[in-house]
Design an enzyme around this catalytic site. Structure first.
Site, mmCIF file in Angstrom:
data_model
loop_
_atom_site.group_PDB
_atom_site.id
_atom_site.type_symbol
_atom_site.label_atom_id
_atom_site.label_comp_id
_atom_site.label_asym_id
_atom_site.label_seq_id
_atom_site.Cartn_x
_atom_site.Cartn_y
_atom_site.Cartn_z
ATOM 1 N N SER B 122 0.832 -1.205 0.000
ATOM 2 C CA SER B 122 0.000 0.000 0.000
ATOM 3 C C SER B 122 0.857 1.241 0.000
ATOM 4 O O SER B 122 1.993 1.226 0.500
ATOM 5 C CB SER B 122 -0.861 -0.002 1.267
ATOM 6 O OG SER B 122 -1.398 1.267 1.522
ATOM 7 N N TYR B 146 -0.742 -0.156 10.031
ATOM 8 C CA TYR B 146 -1.057 -0.806 8.746
ATOM 9 C C TYR B 146 0.114 -0.673 7.775
ATOM 10 O O TYR B 146 0.563 -1.653 7.175
ATOM 11 C CB TYR B 146 -2.313 -0.156 8.160
ATOM 12 C CG TYR B 146 -2.702 -0.648 6.787
ATOM 13 C CD1 TYR B 146 -3.295 -1.897 6.623
ATOM 14 C CD2 TYR B 146 -2.503 0.140 5.664
ATOM 15 C CE1 TYR B 146 -3.671 -2.347 5.369
ATOM 16 C CE2 TYR B 146 -2.877 -0.301 4.402
ATOM 17 C CZ TYR B 146 -3.463 -1.541 4.263
ATOM 18 O OH TYR B 146 -3.831 -1.978 3.012
ATOM 19 N N LYS B 150 2.540 -3.661 6.227
ATOM 20 C CA LYS B 150 2.737 -3.851 4.783
ATOM 21 C C LYS B 150 4.228 -3.757 4.428
ATOM 22 O O LYS B 150 4.722 -4.506 3.583
ATOM 23 C CB LYS B 150 1.930 -2.817 3.994
ATOM 24 C CG LYS B 150 0.425 -3.085 3.999
ATOM 25 C CD LYS B 150 0.103 -4.391 3.278
ATOM 26 C CE LYS B 150 -1.388 -4.682 3.219
ATOM 27 N NZ LYS B 150 -1.656 -6.008 2.614
#
Lengths: 321, 321
Positions: B122, B146, B150
């Protein structure tokens, strides 16, 4: 002020403990206890306050919980499987260098006291198709499992700090030379042994060419920087808690010439030159052209000349005859 | 050619399966089976070959082992806890996004067949004190859990590929818009809902200012790129298996103007403007000024205009009245 050193049996762990013992204080507070923990019980260090030695398997959460007490103020995470070893044993490298780091961070978080966590990363996080020089915002692009595991540790250190679970600070160590003791399974082991063994009248093997350039720091300066690193104000660290520890770029030839300048011509004659493809594969993947700004601005320093590194070895580490 | 889609119940997973079903082949070989796996059983997809739907909890190694058969040729790893959710629930985010990815990589390695693993990262891996534009060798400097998870997945994907355990390829997705379905717990959810809901005659809330710039890609292009991504020759990928998926930079105002250009003035009137500090904290930490070279050189593409993104939604996704 209670300090725990994970990897307290290693060269840097022992020197750090000795330096803290002499200093007697850290972060403006009197030291009351140092705990040295390692996979085998570390050698004791004498100090004017209690120094405990204990075993800790950082891959085992229960062992980590047992060795990190609730009143631990500063945790140094120096424990690691070194580069060549992690490359040979994929599972063990991840178990110690990734899962072990996670176990320490989780335990530190569970304390609820936001301890200071000083994490040692490595220049092995850099490599590959990125332009020189390596600067503070260069992609971590490891070319080995060891570098990958250290890069993951860095990311976690920053995220746990951002969440307020710990006060983390991570330092990418240059290659430490002259490292005392015996050769280890780090691919960089020769970068000390080609000096240390000849200084002790023994033969050593150099697996790279004499123009091989690399990025170095003495153990003495490394320990100084690790102490400064624990003392930096949290608000000065920035959101990313990791930075390069300053070093200097020298060729193998310059290392040997520095030895000759300090102790004369004989030791250099004890070096045998034998190219080693496996070691070259790893060490040529490392990047030496580093231009740290953040750590220098924060007051961390490199050695002045490699002659100093040689002298530090003679003063601090050379076994008496 | 057997393809497994982890996260096969999600928007991209479903569209990818539909697209593969129409195509009938991947990497020059006839598709013989698609397995759609997700935490709840995914909706079936019709195809001229068997499509299996199954549950898989990627946080559970046994569940991962059960759903990745030895004859799986290509594994898409789309399963994730999204950004706001991972920020709210630290443990769950790491469990799914980090440990889950490790479980998949370990299972893929255990197969011994070096399967192709397509990993979706991402733009949330970028952020903070790094200069614009974001280029291929910019530091991954996530500002959220997050993004951290990733970034860790990316590092592992490259290391497992370097060791020859898998043939990995990772793509940092731009924000997908117009995403069909319901709002989710991604902080970016509004970047679709301010278009999707008005296009369906419903109100929507915009939590940022109209000059908020971001980096977008349509679901249709994303799926095209994920298929191209699986088909790239391994030798063209480079040592670092991760790259930005190309997108385009647009402001919220440009998104809304594109909607108006395609369907007229009425839908934009259904947008309420209500600043939301929690969402702004996350999305303003993301970096929109991205200048990918590697992925574009390899043939991945962005949308031509946001009017296209609006039309794709109307053609592919708008529920019939």
């Amino acid at each position: 002020m209670k300090v725990l050193i994970l990897g307290g049996g290693g060269v840097i762990g022992q020197k750090l403990a000795q330096s803290l013992a002499l200093r007697g204080e850290l972060r403006g507070k009197e030291l009351t206890k140092i705990v040295l923990a390692d996979i085998v019980t570390p050698a004791p260090v004498s100090a004017p306050f209690p120094v405990e030695t204990t075993t800790c398997d950082i891959a085992n959460p229960a062992s980590v919980t047992a060795c990190i007490d609730a009143d631990t103020d500063v945790i140094y995470v120096l424990a690691a499987i070194v580069s060549s070893h992690a490359e040979e044993d994929f599972d063990l490298g991840y178990k110690i260098n990734m899962t072990g780091t996670i176990n320490v961070l989780e335990r530190a978080r569970a304390l609820g006291t936001k301890p200071v966590v000083v994490f040692t990363s490595s220049l092995a996080v850099f490599g590959g198709e990125v332009p020189d020089p390596i600067v503070d915002h260069t992609l971590l692009n490891p070319q080995s499992s060891y570098g990958t595991q250290k890069a993951i540790g860095e990311l976690l250190l920053t995220d746990y700090s951002r969440k307020g679970f710990i006060d983390g600070r991570g330092f990418r160590l240059p290659t430490i030379s002259v490292r005392p003791g015996k050769p280890n399974r780090a691919a960089s082991s020769f970068m000390s042994s080609i000096l240390r063994e000849p200084l002790n009248g023994q033969e050593a093997v150099c697996p790279v060419e004499e123009d091989f350039l690399h990025y170095y720091l003495s153990p003495r300066k490394c320990v100084e920087n690790l102490i400064k690193g624990a003392e930096l104000a949290e608000e000065d660290l920035g959101q990313n808690r990791n930075m390069m520890m300053p070093g200097k770029i020298w060729s193998v030839r310059q290392l040997i010439d520095a030895m000759t300048a300090v102790v004369g011509l004989e030791p250099a004659k004890l070096i045998r030159w034998e190219a080693d493809a496996a070691i070259q594969y790893i060490v040529k993947g490392w990047r030496f052209d580093q231009a740290p700004k953040k750590s220098i601005k924060l007051g961390l320093t490199a050695d002045d000349s490699f002659e100093d590194n040689i002298r530090y070895y003679l003063e601090d580490d050379k076994p008496s005859a």
